[in-house]
Design a protein around this motif. Sequence first.
Motif, PDB file in Angstrom:
ATOM      1  N   SER A 188      -7.825   4.468  -7.207  1.00 38.04           N
ATOM      2  CA  SER A 188      -8.854   5.458  -6.890  1.00 38.04           C
ATOM      3  C   SER A 188      -8.237   6.807  -6.529  1.00 38.04           C
ATOM      4  O   SER A 188      -7.066   6.890  -6.146  1.00 38.04           O
ATOM      5  N   LYS A 197     -10.146  -0.933  -8.570  1.00 38.64           N
ATOM      6  CA  LYS A 197     -10.783   0.210  -7.909  1.00 38.64           C
ATOM      7  C   LYS A 197     -10.415   1.497  -8.635  1.00 38.64           C
ATOM      8  O   LYS A 197      -9.238   1.857  -8.706  1.00 38.64           O
ATOM      9  N   SER A 227      -0.491   4.287  -1.097  1.00 38.57           N
ATOM     10  CA  SER A 227      -1.460   5.359  -1.312  1.00 38.57           C
ATOM     11  C   SER A 227      -1.088   6.625  -0.539  1.00 38.57           C
ATOM     12  O   SER A 227      -0.451   6.574   0.509  1.00 38.57           O
ATOM     13  N   ASN A 247       0.849  -1.194   0.000  1.00 38.82           N
ATOM     14  CA  ASN A 247       0.000   0.000   0.000  1.00 38.82           C
ATOM     15  C   ASN A 247       0.884   1.243   0.000  1.00 38.82           C
ATOM     16  O   ASN A 247       1.561   1.538   0.983  1.00 38.82           O
ATOM     17  N   GLN A 256      -1.947  -0.981  -3.893  1.00 41.03           N
ATOM     18  CA  GLN A 256      -2.816   0.168  -3.676  1.00 41.03           C
ATOM     19  C   GLN A 256      -2.037   1.457  -3.946  1.00 41.03           C
ATOM     20  O   GLN A 256      -1.029   1.731  -3.292  1.00 41.03           O
ATOM     21  N   GLN A 306      -1.468  -7.654  -4.319  1.00 45.89           N
ATOM     22  CA  GLN A 306      -2.330  -6.491  -4.117  1.00 45.89           C
ATOM     23  C   GLN A 306      -1.484  -5.219  -4.111  1.00 45.89           C
ATOM     24  O   GLN A 306      -0.502  -5.129  -3.374  1.00 45.89           O
ATOM     25  N   ASP A 352      -5.639  -0.836  -6.952  1.00 42.63           N
ATOM     26  CA  ASP A 352      -6.415   0.313  -6.492  1.00 42.63           C
ATOM     27  C   ASP A 352      -5.794   1.597  -7.039  1.00 42.63           C
ATOM     28  O   ASP A 352      -4.705   1.997  -6.637  1.00 42.63           O
ATOM     29  N   SER A 400      -3.793   4.605  -4.400  1.00 36.48           N
ATOM     30  CA  SER A 400      -4.805   5.651  -4.333  1.00 36.48           C
ATOM     31  C   SER A 400      -4.144   7.010  -4.106  1.00 36.48           C
ATOM     32  O   SER A 400      -3.201   7.130  -3.330  1.00 36.48           O
TER      33      SER A 400
END
Length: 314
Positions: free
Chosen positions: A147, A173, A91, A89, A117, A115, A145, A119
């Motif tokens: 987003s 996403k 983000s 992650n 992310q 995974q 992701d 964002s």
Amino acid sequence: MAMLFENISIQSLNLSDNKLGLKGAEVISKMLSDNQNDFSDAAAKCLAEALKNDFVVKDLDLSYNCICDAGGEDLGVMLAENIGIEVLNLSWNHFLIRGNAALIAGLKVNATLKQLQLSNSGFGCPEVQLMAEVLQQNDTLVLLDLSINCVDDEAVRLLCQGLATNETLEVLKLSRNPITKIGAATLLRTVKKNMKSALEEIDISSVLVCETFVELLEETRVTRPALRFQYYILPSVTKNLLALGIFKKFFEEQNKSIMDFFQALDKEGTMKVSTSAFRKAVKEANIPLDQQQLGWLVRKFDKNCTATIVYSGR
């Protein structure tokens, strides 16, 4: 609070069941606004070096930090060599084109990440195009992701170049991006066409879609029943979508068909009916459609706006 002014590691603060009052709230507010997480490029570089050959760490969350392009480049090199991390992650950092390009380059050769992310990470068309190239060859990533970025309809078109052949991504996403109903339709058509796509969940919950999108989604779900799209739809659109069902049900209850209805209007057997005659006949038959639904039904039957409905083969 004096202690917390210096602390940069506490991530959870529970102040429930207290009587702090206005004074206490003011002290806490000042602490929260002054306390800054200082995990920036230098820290990212040290961590990236440590993780290059690590195979123990599986889940790494570096979101909401101050990592910029230099840190992004170091993390990209780490991704290319790491064989352990499965969830990453990043983000809400401060990556620009250089940092994002390095991350994606590392992802290209990474074989374990499942995974990712990103964002609010500054993604636009250039970054999405690079990500599409990754999706064309990647066979491990199951969640992506993107987003709260700058992904518009053109960027969606570029991303679909990767989605058109990808067989492993399950969750995508894209909420809170400047995507319109055009981009949403492009995305849905791509997923429908790729029969080997593993996509099960697509979040475009901030995108306002139209009736055509919902109808196409229903068609897609015939062969992809597990596919879940999150989107935004106006109540009026939902109401319009009920119109055709109401129209069909009306004749079914009378043991008649829609074809019978059109043929009764077409005295000369031309297989054509004017939209004005159609409107008048629907009202005279007391079919329970309001003016809005009737207008949508006319547009559905007369897609080319010729004021004529060709009913052959319906």
